[in-house]
Design a protein around this motif. Structure first.
Motif: not given
Length: 185
Positions: A3-6, A75-81
């Protein structure tokens, strides 16, 4: 199946920013990051030396949540999104960046030519950080706030000084990237 996050589309992120602004306005608060630095300096005791930092910082503790949210959210955006694909740039932008000495354009948001530890910890890198920090600090104080405060809070509440400040920020950015940056690098 992978699954690729957009990135979030404007019709999701834009209303989220608007909701935060309505909440802040409802409670009589304003958004901005530079005021948090003033609060942190006051907590650290800078008010003993400089009158600018003599104020009731405890009334601004709520605003430190903005700093925490920016750190945790980043941190969340970089590592998860983050979407790990290359950044789609126009060919002219790639050519312009090549002439400025950048390689592997579009492979990362932070080009190593500027943000590697080797470059940051060099004499030139440290001087740029120190001088740039002083200029940003002076500009933020002189303009009565930072880009996020003026552009988000000031413009959304139709303040003319914020419009003037934002136009000044853009003009300064254009001068920096087209006139000063080529001299420095």
């Amino acid at each position: 199946m992978e699954y690729i996050l957009e990135p979030w589309p404007w019709y999701i992120s834009g209303p989220c920013i608007a909701i935060v602004m309505f909440i802040l306005l409802y409670f009589g608060r304003t958004f901005g990051m530079s005021s948090n630095l003033r609060t942190l300096c006051a907590i650290g005791g800078a008010g003993k030396k400089v009158d600018f930092f003599k104020f009731d910082w405890k009334a601004q503790r709520w605003n430190l949540v903005v700093v925490l949210g920016a750190i945790v959210g980043g941190f969340i955006a970089h590592n998860s999104l983050s979407n790990p694909i290359d950044i789609n740039l126009s060919q002219q932008t790639v050519l312009d960046l090549n002439t400025l000495g950048f390689n592997n354009i579009g492979k990362s948001l932070l080009p190593p030519e500027l943000f590697s530890w080797e470059n940051v910890l060099s004499i030139k890198g440290l001087l740029i950080l120190i001088i740039g920090g002083v200029l940003v600090g002076f500009g933020t104080r002189y303009a009565g706030g930072c880009t996020s405060g003026h552009a988000i809070t000031g413009l959304s509440s139709l303040q003319l000084p914020s419009l003037v400040a934002v136009v000044g920020f853009f003009i300064g950015g254009l001068i920096m990237i087209h006139l000063i940056y080529p001299i420095l690098f």
